[in-house]
Structure formats: C-alpha cells, structure tokens
Design a protein around this motif. Sequence first.
Motif, short mmCIF file in Angstrom:
data_model
loop_
_atom_site.label_atom_id
_atom_site.label_comp_id
_atom_site.label_asym_id
_atom_site.label_seq_id
_atom_site.Cartn_x
_atom_site.Cartn_y
_atom_site.Cartn_z
N ARG A 385 5.62 53.57 21.77
CA ARG A 385 5.06 52.23 21.69
C ARG A 385 3.90 52.08 22.69
O ARG A 385 2.92 51.39 22.42
CB ARG A 385 6.13 51.17 21.99
CG ARG A 385 7.24 51.07 20.96
CD ARG A 385 6.73 50.54 19.61
NE ARG A 385 5.91 49.37 19.80
CZ ARG A 385 4.66 49.25 19.31
NH1 ARG A 385 4.10 50.24 18.62
NH2 ARG A 385 3.99 48.14 19.52
N SER A 386 4.01 52.72 23.83
CA SER A 386 2.97 52.60 24.85
C SER A 386 1.67 53.24 24.39
O SER A 386 0.57 52.71 24.63
CB SER A 386 3.45 53.25 26.15
OG SER A 386 2.77 52.76 27.27
N PHE A 387 1.75 54.37 23.71
CA PHE A 387 0.54 54.97 23.14
C PHE A 387 -0.10 54.03 22.12
O PHE A 387 -1.33 53.91 22.04
CB PHE A 387 0.86 56.31 22.48
CG PHE A 387 1.06 57.45 23.45
CD1 PHE A 387 0.13 57.71 24.45
CD2 PHE A 387 2.17 58.26 23.36
CE1 PHE A 387 0.31 58.75 25.34
CE2 PHE A 387 2.36 59.32 24.25
CZ PHE A 387 1.43 59.56 25.23
N GLU A 432 12.41 52.22 18.19
CA GLU A 432 11.02 51.77 18.22
C GLU A 432 10.90 50.37 17.61
O GLU A 432 10.14 49.53 18.09
CB GLU A 432 10.12 52.75 17.47
CG GLU A 432 8.64 52.46 17.68
CD GLU A 432 7.71 53.47 17.02
OE1 GLU A 432 6.49 53.28 17.13
OE2 GLU A 432 8.21 54.43 16.40
N THR A 433 11.68 50.11 16.57
CA THR A 433 11.69 48.77 15.96
C THR A 433 12.22 47.73 16.93
O THR A 433 11.64 46.64 17.08
CB THR A 433 12.54 48.79 14.68
OG1 THR A 433 12.01 49.76 13.76
CG2 THR A 433 12.56 47.42 14.01
N ASP A 434 13.32 48.05 17.59
CA ASP A 434 13.89 47.13 18.57
C ASP A 434 12.90 46.82 19.69
O ASP A 434 12.77 45.67 20.12
CB ASP A 434 15.16 47.76 19.14
CG ASP A 434 15.97 46.78 19.98
OD1 ASP A 434 16.20 45.64 19.55
OD2 ASP A 434 16.40 47.18 21.09
N LYS A 435 12.17 47.84 20.12
CA LYS A 435 11.17 47.64 21.17
C LYS A 435 10.03 46.77 20.67
O LYS A 435 9.55 45.88 21.40
CB LYS A 435 10.64 49.01 21.63
CG LYS A 435 9.64 48.95 22.77
CD LYS A 435 10.29 48.53 24.07
CE LYS A 435 9.33 48.67 25.23
NZ LYS A 435 9.95 48.24 26.51
N ALA A 436 9.57 47.00 19.45
CA ALA A 436 8.47 46.19 18.91
C ALA A 436 8.88 44.73 18.78
O ALA A 436 8.08 43.82 19.03
CB ALA A 436 8.04 46.76 17.56
N GLU A 439 8.65 43.20 22.09
CA GLU A 439 7.25 42.99 22.45
C GLU A 439 6.67 41.75 21.79
O GLU A 439 5.86 41.04 22.39
CB GLU A 439 6.43 44.23 22.06
CG GLU A 439 6.77 45.47 22.87
CD GLU A 439 6.26 46.75 22.23
OE1 GLU A 439 6.39 47.82 22.86
OE2 GLU A 439 5.74 46.70 21.10
N VAL A 440 7.07 41.48 20.55
CA VAL A 440 6.58 40.30 19.85
C VAL A 440 6.94 39.04 20.63
O VAL A 440 6.10 38.14 20.84
CB VAL A 440 7.14 40.25 18.42
CG1 VAL A 440 6.92 38.86 17.81
CG2 VAL A 440 6.48 41.31 17.55
N VAL A 441 8.18 38.94 21.07
CA VAL A 441 8.61 37.75 21.81
C VAL A 441 7.86 37.65 23.13
O VAL A 441 7.38 36.57 23.52
CB VAL A 441 10.13 37.79 22.04
CG1 VAL A 441 10.57 36.59 22.88
CG2 VAL A 441 10.87 37.79 20.70
N TYR A 442 7.74 38.77 23.83
CA TYR A 442 7.06 38.75 25.12
C TYR A 442 5.61 38.30 24.97
O TYR A 442 5.13 37.44 25.72
CB TYR A 442 7.11 40.13 25.76
CG TYR A 442 6.41 40.19 27.10
CD1 TYR A 442 7.09 39.90 28.27
CD2 TYR A 442 5.05 40.51 27.19
CE1 TYR A 442 6.45 39.93 29.50
CE2 TYR A 442 4.40 40.53 28.41
CZ TYR A 442 5.11 40.25 29.56
OH TYR A 442 4.45 40.26 30.76
N VAL A 453 -0.79 43.31 18.52
CA VAL A 453 -0.41 44.71 18.74
C VAL A 453 1.01 44.97 18.25
O VAL A 453 1.22 45.83 17.38
CB VAL A 453 -0.59 45.11 20.21
CG1 VAL A 453 -0.16 46.56 20.43
CG2 VAL A 453 -2.05 44.92 20.64
N PRO A 454 2.03 44.27 18.76
CA PRO A 454 3.36 44.55 18.21
C PRO A 454 3.53 44.10 16.76
O PRO A 454 4.32 44.69 16.03
CB PRO A 454 4.29 43.77 19.15
CG PRO A 454 3.46 42.70 19.75
CD PRO A 454 2.08 43.30 19.88
#
Length: 491
Positions: A385-387, A432-436, A439-442, A453-454
Amino acid sequence: MSETASTARAPVALLPSLAPLLHEWLPRRRWFAGKGRPVTGFALVSATELLPLDTAGPGLLHLLVRVQQPGPGGPTTPPTPTTPPGDCYQLLLGVCDTLPPRLAPARIGRATQGPLAGRTVYEALHDPRLAALLLERLRSPGAIGPLTFHRTEPIPDGLAPRVLDAEQSNTSLVYGDAYILKIFRRVHPGANPDLELPLALARAGCARVPAPVAWFESGPGHPDGATLGVLQPFLRGSQDGWQLALDALAAGRDFTDEARALGRATAEVHTALADALPTVTLARPQARHLAVAMGRRLDAAAQAVPALLPYVPGLRGAFEAVAVLAEEGSTWRAQRVHGDLHLGQALRTPRGDWAVIDFEGEPTKPLAERRRPQPAVRDVAGILRSFDYAAHSHHPWHAEWAERCRAAYCTGYAEASGTDPRAEEVLLRAYETDKAVYEVVYEARHRPDWLRVPMAAVHRLAAPQDGAGAGPHSPGRARSRRPRLAPDTLT
C-alpha cells in the motif's frame, strides 16, 4: 529531598493546581487521541518528582494522567473490568517561578490554586536541562517512586538533547545524535511491542533493528505495569523509505533495487521474530474470526464514509475468501509482526542497508491486539500500500512504477525467506483490502485531498477476481472456489 518526600504531593494534592491547565492544553496536543470529545475530568494514576519542585531552579514532574471523556456515542460509560475509565497519558512537566523567554512556546499556564499556585507549568521535554535529567535517570538504573529505569549498556553523559517534531502519536528526543528516546504518550498496561520486539530481535542477533539501550516503565502506580519510554541508537544520516521513494519518482529513477533490498530486510526481521517468539496456526475458527473482524471494520468505515458503500460487496468478498479457504482445509502460520509497516518505518543507513523501526503497531488499537500473532503478509500488505501511495503522490500517477516496486519487494522477500508472499494471494489481498479501508476513513477525516489514493485501491480491490486473466500457473486455478487475485494488486 528524599524519594519518599519527592512523591508525597501526588496525586490528590496536585490535581487542583494542574486540572484547569490540562483541560485547556491537553486536547490541543497532536498525540491526544480523544479529539472532538469534551474532557469531563482527570485522575492522577501516579506523580513523581524527578527533580524536586521546591528548589530554586525548575522542578521536573512525571505524571500518568487518566482523562475522563464521554464515549464516541454518548455520555461517559461507567468503568468496568473491561472498560477502563478513560485513556491514560504520560506527561513530563516543568515547574518554575519565572519561565525563560526561550521556553515560552512550551508554556502550559500559571497555576492559580493548589500547591503549585503562582508557579508556571510547561512542557519539560523542550527544556534542555530537564530533558538531560531524564537521560541521567536512564544512565542510573533503579526505581524512583513508581518508576523503574533499566539499561543494557553504559550510556555516555553530556549528550545535548533536542526534540523531534515529526511524530504525532508519541514524542522523541535525540541525544547528541547518538541515541533517540521515544516517550509513549498514550499508555497501556503491559509491555509495549516497541520494546518487546526489538529486545527479542537483539537476542536473536538480528541487526536490522536498533537494539534498545535503556527503557523505563511504571510499576505499582499502574495495574500491570507499562512501558513508558525506550532509548535506542540514533541512526544518524539515515533516510526514510518514503522520502527516498518520492525522490526517486521526482527524478524519474527506478526504485526496484531498493524495493528488493527492503523485501529481503523485511523477511529477515520476520524470520528472526518467528525464531525468537512463539508462533501459532490459524485454521478455520481463527480464519472466520479474521474475516468477521475485517467485515465489521468495513461496515463501520462505510457508515463513516458513504463513498465506500457501492464497493462493500466486492470488498467483503476479499475477506470471505479467506474463510472459504479455511473451510477447505487451508491453514496459515501466525507470528509476531511489525503491525504498522510502511515506507516511513524503514530507514536506509549511510552504508546502504535497510533498518526497520517503530514496532509499536497501530497506536489506536488495544495493546493486546497489537501483541497478537498474525500472518506475516499483514506487514507485506502495508508496504504494498505504501508503494501505491508514493506513486499517487507523483503527477501524473506513475502506476507502472508502483507495480515494479511491489514485484521487486515480493521477490526480495522470497529470496530471503524462501516463501513468496504472492503465493498467499487470497490472504494478502484480504490484508491489503483491510488496509485500504482503514486508509479511506483516515483520509476522509484528516486529509480529504488524499482520499482519491485509497479509493483508487478500493475500486481495484473490489473488482471481481474470478475468471479472466488466470494464467496456467496461477494459484487461483488450484481450486475452483478460490478467488483469483488480480496481478496489479501484487506487482
């Protein structure tokens, strides 16, 4: 003043002096987690005079303060064994009669009542004299009131302190460009992973993580004890992976060599952690629990950010696919992991090696959850996700750059570990889905301009995964029910 006398004012006598000042000052700190909710009261868990308050010079007061606030949905919930009465924060306060002009930005306020009436209270870590005293305590192991100081090797004296301004959830000081001391602001009972894991890696001989030199913790003043600060070598001249990636993008340079080397470094850390600490096996019950937890986070995120709603069915499918594999008999090894790995947590040293830092995990999550064994691909998903984030920061979006970096990182990981994370395509996609989703909420709350981006990742990850594009060697063909992970989520 004796040790007994130095703690005699705490905690009841100090509260009238400090509460009015903390009520205004504390919610404005970057590391305060209760923003948006009113502060209804304080309780001092412990208070220790590291430097007596009744001397001519400034005094140094160490506090553990529990902040009482209403919950996100309503009034304050009565405390129960599983619901602590508010978050606990660590404060280091200077107390003096007249604050020098150079320390004006650190001023908290002047007490008008209680034992500190007429004296000025300020943030002690910005006072070089008091910050140096904290290092002196670490140089001399032992107990001071409810605090206990430890060290693993001698620490030189006379190191000038300076506060780093980059962090948000904690505060760090650098001493003479030789050591860095992280002060944990939001305190949880138990060993902090940012001490526990680097100590385990040091015992295992893993050189990828700076070994703790000293630390301090609470004892009788906290129910189970808590890690309060960790001193480690400061990697002078190092650059973090996020900035290196942005520099490469700006210059039009490839980053695959660095990504591949970072993959090897990550694998070395994971291998050492698996050797040093217990591992467990995730089977059907654990996989179902994992999928349910991810689904609940998705539901909560969709309520908070309605733009997610059209994608919920596809995203939920990524989580359910893990449970499907478990029903068919798949298992996974879980171990201690970094828990919040991204390019900003990786430093390239002047020698060109990668080091990994900040093993605290996601500070907003309960400590017990952060210390729980998890599949290593969770960390891999964080770097992938960082890349993606780095590539989106470049205009125009450099999708191919991110794909090459992700592929190189996974290749490097496989070279060092013998296991390619792309072989666990379904589990990797779920993380990766859970992380994205996180990120959407953040981004919706803190950086709306970055929400695209997310959301781009959400659009990709929610797309149907079965059918088109499955190559003859795709693990997705092994079982007809196993969803196929699109190549662009891995490369």
